[in-house]
Design a protein around this motif. Structure first.
Motif, PDB file in Angstrom:
ATOM      1  N   UNK A  68     -16.211  -4.933  -2.122  1.00 25.50           N
ATOM      2  CA  UNK A  68     -14.783  -5.588  -2.719  1.00 25.50           C
ATOM      3  C   UNK A  68     -14.247  -4.538  -3.804  1.00 25.50           C
ATOM      4  N   UNK A  69     -15.148  -3.605  -4.340  1.00 22.07           N
ATOM      5  CA  UNK A  69     -14.604  -2.536  -5.229  1.00 22.07           C
ATOM      6  C   UNK A  69     -13.776  -1.687  -4.261  1.00 22.07           C
ATOM      7  N   UNK A  70     -14.294  -1.341  -3.397  1.00 24.28           N
ATOM      8  CA  UNK A  70     -13.439  -0.415  -2.564  1.00 24.28           C
ATOM      9  C   UNK A  70     -12.180  -1.010  -1.893  1.00 24.28           C
ATOM     10  N   UNK A  71     -12.350  -2.301  -1.648  1.00 20.86           N
ATOM     11  CA  UNK A  71     -11.107  -3.060  -1.071  1.00 20.86           C
ATOM     12  C   UNK A  71     -10.280  -3.113  -2.266  1.00 20.86           C
ATOM     13  N   UNK A  72     -10.463  -3.291  -3.466  1.00 23.66           N
ATOM     14  CA  UNK A  72      -9.499  -3.345  -4.590  1.00 23.66           C
ATOM     15  C   UNK A  72      -8.769  -2.133  -4.675  1.00 23.66           C
ATOM     16  N   UNK A  73      -9.640  -0.972  -4.680  1.00 27.39           N
ATOM     17  CA  UNK A  73      -9.041   0.293  -4.691  1.00 27.39           C
ATOM     18  C   UNK A  73      -8.017   0.646  -3.683  1.00 27.39           C
ATOM     19  N   UNK A  74      -8.396   0.257  -2.482  1.00 26.06           N
ATOM     20  CA  UNK A  74      -7.359   0.525  -1.167  1.00 26.06           C
ATOM     21  C   UNK A  74      -6.073  -0.439  -1.491  1.00 26.06           C
ATOM     22  N   UNK A  75      -6.210  -1.602  -1.768  1.00 21.92           N
ATOM     23  CA  UNK A  75      -5.283  -2.289  -2.054  1.00 21.92           C
ATOM     24  C   UNK A  75      -4.347  -1.916  -3.085  1.00 21.92           C
ATOM     25  N   UNK A  76      -4.716  -1.309  -4.072  1.00 14.15           N
ATOM     26  CA  UNK A  76      -3.945  -0.748  -5.165  1.00 14.15           C
ATOM     27  C   UNK A  76      -3.100   0.635  -4.411  1.00 14.15           C
ATOM     28  N   UNK A  77      -3.871   1.142  -3.822  1.00 10.29           N
ATOM     29  CA  UNK A  77      -3.259   2.640  -3.041  1.00 10.29           C
ATOM     30  C   UNK A  77      -2.012   2.012  -2.208  1.00 10.29           C
ATOM     31  N   UNK A  78      -2.353   0.940  -1.536  1.00 11.23           N
ATOM     32  CA  UNK A  78      -1.279   0.428  -0.628  1.00 11.23           C
ATOM     33  C   UNK A  78      -0.146  -0.160  -1.177  1.00 11.23           C
ATOM     34  N   UNK A  79      -0.563  -0.716  -2.501  1.00 10.12           N
ATOM     35  CA  UNK A  79       0.722  -1.357  -3.164  1.00 10.12           C
ATOM     36  C   UNK A  79       1.532  -0.146  -3.645  1.00 10.12           C
ATOM     37  N   UNK A 107       1.771   2.967  -2.561  1.00 12.88           N
ATOM     38  CA  UNK A 107       2.467   3.332  -1.389  1.00 12.88           C
ATOM     39  C   UNK A 107       3.748   2.674  -0.979  1.00 12.88           C
ATOM     40  N   UNK A 108       3.412   1.378  -0.902  1.00 15.96           N
ATOM     41  CA  UNK A 108       4.623   0.596  -0.379  1.00 15.96           C
ATOM     42  C   UNK A 108       5.689   0.862  -1.567  1.00 15.96           C
ATOM     43  N   UNK A 109       5.449   0.631  -2.890  1.00 18.33           N
ATOM     44  CA  UNK A 109       6.546   0.540  -3.867  1.00 18.33           C
ATOM     45  C   UNK A 109       7.229   1.866  -3.992  1.00 18.33           C
ATOM     46  N   UNK A 110       6.698   3.048  -3.742  1.00 12.71           N
ATOM     47  CA  UNK A 110       7.075   4.503  -3.408  1.00 12.71           C
ATOM     48  C   UNK A 110       8.098   4.443  -2.324  1.00 12.71           C
ATOM     49  N   UNK A 111       7.689   3.868  -1.023  1.00 13.88           N
ATOM     50  CA  UNK A 111       8.411   3.901   0.273  1.00 13.88           C
ATOM     51  C   UNK A 111       9.556   2.891  -0.126  1.00 13.88           C
ATOM     52  N   UNK A 112       9.431   1.808  -0.830  1.00  7.35           N
ATOM     53  CA  UNK A 112      10.775   0.974  -1.051  1.00  7.35           C
ATOM     54  C   UNK A 112      11.791   1.826  -1.901  1.00  7.35           C
ATOM     55  N   UNK A 113      11.259   2.566  -3.172  1.00 11.12           N
ATOM     56  CA  UNK A 113      12.245   3.331  -3.587  1.00 11.12           C
ATOM     57  C   UNK A 113      12.878   4.178  -2.678  1.00 11.12           C
ATOM     58  N   UNK A 114      11.998   5.011  -2.047  1.00  8.84           N
ATOM     59  CA  UNK A 114      12.683   6.016  -1.240  1.00  8.84           C
ATOM     60  C   UNK A 114      13.761   5.417  -0.428  1.00  8.84           C
ATOM     61  N   UNK A 115      13.331   4.297   0.193  1.00  7.34           N
ATOM     62  CA  UNK A 115      14.288   3.570   1.252  1.00  7.34           C
ATOM     63  C   UNK A 115      15.591   3.153   0.601  1.00  7.34           C
TER      64      UNK A 115
END
Length: 75
Positions: A27-38, A40-48
């Motif tokens: 669950x800790x690893x999953x939370x870290x991965x979710x934060x990374x994905x979030x 990345x999505x925010x950066x992608x959205x801004x770039x788009x």
């Protein structure tokens, strides 16, 4: 009647043998991965959005506004 969807689809019942500390670690690893994905999505959205704005500006500059005809010109 009491068949799970997994068994109905894959013809076997999954064996789950996780210990509590494994679940906590996952669950800790999953939370870290979710934060990374979030992030990345925010950066992608801004770039788009930035790319979309620049394309819009370029298109508006290059947009064909019609021929430069004046009254009395031969067509």
């Amino acid at each position: 009647m009491g068949t799970s969807l997994f068994k109905a689809n894959y013809s076997y019942k999954p064996i789950i043998s996780l210990i509590l500390w494994q679940v906590i670690k996952i669950s800790k690893t999953a939370k870290e991965r979710v934060e990374i994905l979030i992030n990345l999505y925010k950066n992608f959205y801004k770039t788009a959005k930035l790319v979309q704005e620049r394309i819009r500006k370029y298109y508006n500059l290059k947009k064909f506004k019609g021929l430069d005809l004046k009254e009395g010109d031969k067509v």
